[in-house]
Write an enzyme that holds these catalytic residues in place. Structure first.
Site, short mmCIF file in Angstrom:
data_model
loop_
_atom_site.label_atom_id
_atom_site.label_comp_id
_atom_site.label_asym_id
_atom_site.label_seq_id
_atom_site.Cartn_x
_atom_site.Cartn_y
_atom_site.Cartn_z
N SER A 1 0.84 -1.19 0.00
CA SER A 1 0.00 0.00 0.00
C SER A 1 0.87 1.24 0.00
O SER A 1 1.97 1.24 0.60
CB SER A 1 -0.90 0.01 1.23
OG SER A 1 -1.53 1.26 1.41
N ALA B 1 -1.99 0.74 12.21
CA ALA B 1 -1.44 -0.62 12.23
C ALA B 1 -1.32 -1.17 10.82
O ALA B 1 -0.35 -1.88 10.50
CB ALA B 1 -2.34 -1.51 13.08
N TYR B 2 -2.29 -0.86 9.97
CA TYR B 2 -2.25 -1.35 8.59
C TYR B 2 -1.02 -0.82 7.87
O TYR B 2 -0.30 -1.57 7.20
CB TYR B 2 -3.53 -0.91 7.87
CG TYR B 2 -3.61 -1.37 6.43
CD1 TYR B 2 -4.03 -2.67 6.13
CD2 TYR B 2 -3.30 -0.52 5.38
CE1 TYR B 2 -4.12 -3.10 4.81
CE2 TYR B 2 -3.38 -0.94 4.07
CZ TYR B 2 -3.79 -2.23 3.79
OH TYR B 2 -3.87 -2.65 2.49
N LYS C 1 2.27 -3.01 6.41
CA LYS C 1 2.70 -2.99 5.01
C LYS C 1 4.13 -2.46 4.87
O LYS C 1 4.86 -2.88 3.97
CB LYS C 1 1.72 -2.16 4.19
CG LYS C 1 0.32 -2.76 4.09
CD LYS C 1 0.33 -4.12 3.41
CE LYS C 1 -1.09 -4.63 3.15
NZ LYS C 1 -1.10 -5.93 2.42
#
Length: 249
Positions: A122, A173-174, A178
């Site tokens: 991402s 957190a995402y 990534k």
């Protein structure tokens, strides 16, 4: 040619699996929900459906043990959980990074020279959101698996203490999971120079995760992943790309 696409029951994973099938690949749709995987396989006209739940190590172990030779692994499945708590952070990193690492490592002996690994990342993973000290550590060419796990553990500990921002970490957190996946991409490329290993950002796509307001279609997002699947033997490895163009790490 044999491919595994995780999270292939919907969205980008499903579109990638469909395109590979049209090209003549043998495709395994690795899915958490077998029923939806079978529906997806029927819609795209083929592919073998096998259960894989990245939340559980035993599922990863069982899935990998049952596979034959693999020419392409697309690590597409991921979670984006609501809220920002220590539990959310730990679970997100488990699924989006550690389980991807475990799956890839367990399949590695089935992947010969010329194999490709595409890690779906991402743009949120770009290191501009981190302190200079953390950026340097993530980009250290000597970063190894122990060092990467140490970085993730430091983030989790900082979230538990509540001082993650003071220490230069983002509140996502995402994004951190990534960023870790991108770092794993670089170190795996060093470990496996005979493979082509790249991370790709599909952009903001109109999927269940991206939402209806996203500017990109699923097909546009899948195109970057498919590019990574077709990198030539002398093509780039260890990079981070969107629309075939390198992104800053």
């Amino acid at each position: 040619m044999r491919a595994i696409v995780t999270g292939a029951n919907r969205g980008i994973g499903k579109a990638v699996a469909a395109a590979l099938l049209q090209e003549g690949w043998e495709v395994t749709l690795a899915v958490r929900d077998v029923a939806s995987g079978l529906e997806a396989a029927a819609e795209i006209g083929g592919g073998e459906v096998h259960p894989l739940d990245l939340s559980y190590p035993e599922s990863v172990t069982r899935f990998a043990a049952e596979r034959g030779p693999v020419d392409l692994l697309v690590n597409n499945a991921a979670v984006s959980l609501a809220g920002f708590t220590p539990r959310v952070v730990e679970w997100t990193i488990l699924v989006n990074l550690y389980a991807q690492m475990e799956l890839t490592d367990r399949l590695a002996w089935r992947m010969g020279p010329g194999a490709r690994v595409v890690n779906v990342s991402s743009g949120l993973a770009e290191l501009s959101a981190y302190s200079p000290r953390l950026r340097a550590r993530f980009l250290d060419p000597k970063l190894d698996r122990a060092g990467l796990r140490s970085l993730m553990a430091e983030y989790v500990a900082a979230v538990h203490r509540g001082d993650w921002q003071d220490r230069g970490w983002p509140t996502s957190a995402y994004a951190v999971s990534k960023t870790g996946l991108n770092a794993y991409t670089r170190l795996l490329a060093r470990e496996r120079p005979e493979w082509r290993v790249n991370a790709v950002c599909p952009g903001w796509v109109r999927t269940r995760m991206g939402g209806d307001g996203a500017p990109r279609s699923i097909e546009e997002g899948a195109a970057s992943v498919l590019w990574g699947a077709h990198v030539p033997p002398d093509g780039p490895t260890g990079g981070f790309f969107r629309d075939q163009k390198a992104l800053s790490d």
